[in-house]
Enzyme design. Structure first.
Site, PDB file in Angstrom:
ATOM      1  N   ILE A  42     -40.466 -25.668   5.702  1.00 20.38           N
ATOM      2  CA  ILE A  42     -39.631 -25.641   4.770  1.00 20.38           C
ATOM      3  C   ILE A  42     -39.218 -25.282   3.755  1.00 20.38           C
ATOM      4  O   ILE A  42     -38.715 -24.366   2.370  1.00 20.38           O
ATOM      5  CB  ILE A  42     -41.055 -25.661   3.571  1.00 20.38           C
ATOM      6  CG1 ILE A  42     -41.472 -24.689   3.512  1.00 20.38           C
ATOM      7  CG2 ILE A  42     -42.253 -27.261   4.067  1.00 20.38           C
ATOM      8  CD1 ILE A  42     -43.164 -24.663   2.841  1.00 20.38           C
ATOM      9  N   ALA A  70     -45.807 -19.448  10.654  1.00 19.54           N
ATOM     10  CA  ALA A  70     -44.943 -18.270  11.326  1.00 19.54           C
ATOM     11  C   ALA A  70     -45.914 -18.277  12.818  1.00 19.54           C
ATOM     12  O   ALA A  70     -46.208 -18.103  13.827  1.00 19.54           O
ATOM     13  CB  ALA A  70     -44.443 -17.733  10.978  1.00 19.54           C
ATOM     14  N   ASN A  82     -38.615 -11.571  11.788  1.00 15.44           N
ATOM     15  CA  ASN A  82     -37.398 -11.748  10.994  1.00 15.44           C
ATOM     16  C   ASN A  82     -36.983 -11.559   9.867  1.00 15.44           C
ATOM     17  O   ASN A  82     -37.462 -12.587   8.758  1.00 15.44           O
ATOM     18  CB  ASN A  82     -36.729 -13.414  11.244  1.00 15.44           C
ATOM     19  CG  ASN A  82     -35.536 -14.208  10.923  1.00 15.44           C
ATOM     20  OD1 ASN A  82     -35.009 -13.934  10.078  1.00 15.44           O
ATOM     21  ND2 ASN A  82     -34.345 -14.555  12.325  1.00 15.44           N
ATOM     22  N   LYS A  91     -34.500 -11.473   8.086  1.00 14.32           N
ATOM     23  CA  LYS A  91     -33.393 -12.271   6.923  1.00 14.32           C
ATOM     24  C   LYS A  91     -33.892 -13.186   6.218  1.00 14.32           C
ATOM     25  O   LYS A  91     -34.048 -13.107   5.322  1.00 14.32           O
ATOM     26  CB  LYS A  91     -31.952 -12.475   7.851  1.00 14.32           C
ATOM     27  CG  LYS A  91     -31.265 -14.179   6.738  1.00 14.32           C
ATOM     28  CD  LYS A  91     -30.144 -14.383   7.318  1.00 14.32           C
ATOM     29  CE  LYS A  91     -29.120 -13.057   7.915  1.00 14.32           C
ATOM     30  NZ  LYS A  91     -27.947 -13.750   8.531  1.00 14.32           N
ATOM     31  N   THR A  92     -35.141 -13.847   6.989  1.00 15.82           N
ATOM     32  CA  THR A  92     -35.794 -14.524   6.293  1.00 15.82           C
ATOM     33  C   THR A  92     -37.047 -14.465   5.514  1.00 15.82           C
ATOM     34  O   THR A  92     -37.252 -14.807   4.540  1.00 15.82           O
ATOM     35  CB  THR A  92     -36.665 -15.949   7.540  1.00 15.82           C
ATOM     36  OG1 THR A  92     -37.412 -15.165   8.851  1.00 15.82           O
ATOM     37  CG2 THR A  92     -35.862 -16.880   8.932  1.00 15.82           C
ATOM     38  N   GLU A 146     -45.831 -16.108   0.782  1.00 13.63           N
ATOM     39  CA  GLU A 146     -46.463 -16.030  -0.703  1.00 13.63           C
ATOM     40  C   GLU A 146     -46.433 -14.474  -1.101  1.00 13.63           C
ATOM     41  O   GLU A 146     -46.916 -14.761  -2.101  1.00 13.63           O
ATOM     42  CB  GLU A 146     -47.917 -17.169  -0.584  1.00 13.63           C
ATOM     43  CG  GLU A 146     -47.692 -18.229   0.017  1.00 13.63           C
ATOM     44  CD  GLU A 146     -48.775 -19.131   0.014  1.00 13.63           C
ATOM     45  OE1 GLU A 146     -49.141 -20.561  -0.651  1.00 13.63           O
ATOM     46  OE2 GLU A 146     -49.836 -18.581   1.400  1.00 13.63           O
TER      47      GLU A 146
END
Length: 563
Positions: free
Chosen positions: A295, A339, A445, A447-448, A519
């Protein structure tokens, strides 16, 4: 209406308006649904139940979901209508919803009324904590916004009262929206903690550090890891918290009052059942397959990099296929568990493949090293393509919650720091800068993860200042059902945001030693802005969003000199 009337309605003027789109087709007695859904392994069962079909005869395809935030967790009206119409017409049927339709047909976050009571001794140590909430939902819905979810484990206080009550009202269904519970509960709790800090004369950061228990209050459960103190300290240092004047109305720039506020962040960590299939192909590439969805959180990237690192392949040699229920059932996107859950399943599959590679190389798996498509053990090195000898190595990995889910309190933690400017004449609030420091286990990760924290903090700005559903009290219908009237932060509302990622490992949280982050960035963010408003102009509001009409009623004399 008859099914034909419904089909006629659905095939009308909606087709060219595209915020929400679902398409179904019937292949004999099988249903194929193309839509935007977050939790495919659950969604298959939901729509099969709605249509009295076997889940084995339903396939859902959602390789790219777009924003979800909870609104796409479950099957809703349009998918069922499209499926019924497809059966009646024996042809594919597409349902397109306008923005207004989307607002009024998907789930909402419940409004809340909260009462917080804090009792502390002279040192600021909490001895009593009460957090009660009233939320709403339809008469037959089981879900209730878990407002006190973080209050249970965040701070000390041996005398406790935590309670959530549900009012049964006829509005849209209330359900899970990004960070259910903490998103609305933390901002209120953290505003109350700021009031306590002022009452006892202790810096808000120090007050929180003094009230961090060694174990979960009442239950006595140990924490798996807890980076709250580190987040508070590093966030305060990076933000320049030591420059804050504790007394309100002490800094003025032209017609703007300037103030600083902070809040803690916390979000429960969950690992759920997940499966993934990994295939190391004879040509030296790898394929990852699972119905896990993306998403915008980076599922494609993270699952690909896990397989690439485990199998010694560059990321461009790894293909990831997601969002199709014909593939092994992943965790889905929700609860910040995608993840760590599906990623752990990918890791397990790769571990089994590594064992097969080690056997082909005649070595122990512990001695195996794979890099750039070459497997090595001691002095023996061979290309993977040679070891595979024209065959594919395919393994399916799975993960389930274990004892650590019960033995430890698992959560991600952080801290927010905000500087705001409040107009002395109009009550307008502008967030000038924000800093967030977060600890959530191993960073898979950067960046994410940083992107998720940024997005959560932006939503925190909206929660604090603009976002509110308005209902007509006569019949309960939603009044502001579009983005012209429901106000989310625009580019001009979002300041420079700094995100600090605190590296840690949490072996109890998941085999990857990572915890959820999707979240965390919203949990408490609005509280830091509320506290900054008070520090700026002395206006202490207890109602979100803190719109200018609420602020202006309590503003000090705009012509008064700074004390």
């Amino acid at each position: 209406q008859t099914v034909r009337d419904l089909v006629k309605c659905l095939s009308g003027t909606f087709r060219n308006h595209c915020p929400g789109l679902t398409e179904t087709r019937r292949d004999g007695d099988h249903l194929v649904l193309h839509g935007s859904y977050q939790m495919l392994s659950y969604n298959v069962k939901e729509i099969a139940d709605c249509l009295s079909m076997s889940p084995k005869k339903v396939r859902i395809i959602a390789p790219y979901v777009g924003g979800g935030f909870g609104s796409k967790l479950g099957i809703t009206h349009e998918a069922v209508a499209a499926a019924i119409a497809a059966k009646e017409l024996q042809r594919p049927v597409r349902v397109v919803m306008t923005r207004q339709h989307v607002f009024q047909t998907v789930m909402r976050r419940s409004e809340t009324r909260q009462r917080v009571r804090l009792a502390a001794d002279a040192t600021g140590k909490l001895i009593g904590l009460g957090h009660e909430a009233l939320v709403s939902n339809l008469p037959d819905e089981d879900f209730a916004e878990p407002v006190t979810q973080a209050t249970e484990f965040l701070y000390s206080g041996e005398n406790r009262l935590l309670e959530v009550k549900v009012a049964r009202i006829s509005r849209m269904t209330a359900g899970s929206v990004r960070a259910p519970g903490e998103a609305v509960g933390m901002q209120v709790l953290e505003a109350a903690m700021d009031e306590l800090a002022e009452a006892v004369g202790i810096d808000p950061v120090e007050l929180r550090k003094r009230n961090m228990p060694d174990k979960v209050p009442v239950e006595g459960t140990p924490y798996s890891s807890r980076m709250l103190a580190e987040a508070l300290d590093q966030g305060a240092s990076a933000f320049g918290w030591d420059q804050r004047n504790a007394k309100p109305c002490q800094r003025r720039e032209g017609e703007w009052w300037i103030g600083m506020g902070m809040a803690s962040a916390a979000r429960v960590n969950m690992l759920v059942d997940a499966e993934a299939r990994v295939t190391l192909k004879a040509d030296g590439t790898a394929l990852v397959e699972t119905d896990q969805t993306d998403i915008g959180t980076g599922s494609y990237a993270i699952l690909g990099q896990i397989a690439g690192e485990m199998l010694g392949l560059p990321i461009d040699r790894v293909k990831v296929m997601l969002g199709d229920t014909s593939l092994p059932a992943g965790a889905g996107s929700g609860g910040s568990f995608g993840a760590i859950s599906t990623g752990s399943a990918v890791m397990r599959a790769c571990e089994d493949i590594r064992k097969r590679i080690a056997k082909a190389l005649d070595c122990d798996a512990e001695d195996l090293d794979i890099k750039d498509g070459v497997a090595s053990a001691g002095d023996d090195s061979r290309a993977l393509t040679d070891l595979l000898d024209g065959k594919d190595f395919a393994e399916t990995g799975s993960i389930k919650p274990g004892k650590t889910a019960k033995d430890y309190s698992q959560a991600s933690y952080g801290a927010f720091f905000a500087e705001v400017a409040v107009n002395a004449f109009t009550g307008e609030t502008r967030v000038r800068r924000m800093t967030g420091a977060f600890g959530f286990g191993r960073v898979l990760n950067a960046k994410t993860a940083r992107s998720q924290c940024l997005g959560g903090m932006v939503w925190g700005i909206g929660s604090a200042l603009t976002e509110e559903l308005a209902f007509d009290l006569r019949d309960g219908h939603l009044v502001n059902h579009d983005l012209a009237e429901y106000h989310v932060p625009a580019h001009a509302d979002v300041p420079a945001i700094e995100v600090i990622l605190l590296e840690e490992r949490d072996a109890a949280a998941s085999p990857l030693q990572a915890k959820g982050v999707g979240e965390l960035g919203i949990c408490g963010a609005a509280g830091s802005i509320a506290n900054a408003i008070y520090n700026a102009c002395g206006v202490r509001l207890r109602s979100f969003p803190m719109t200018l009409d609420k602020v202006i009623e309590q503003l000090p004399d705009p012509f008064a000199k700074v004390a």
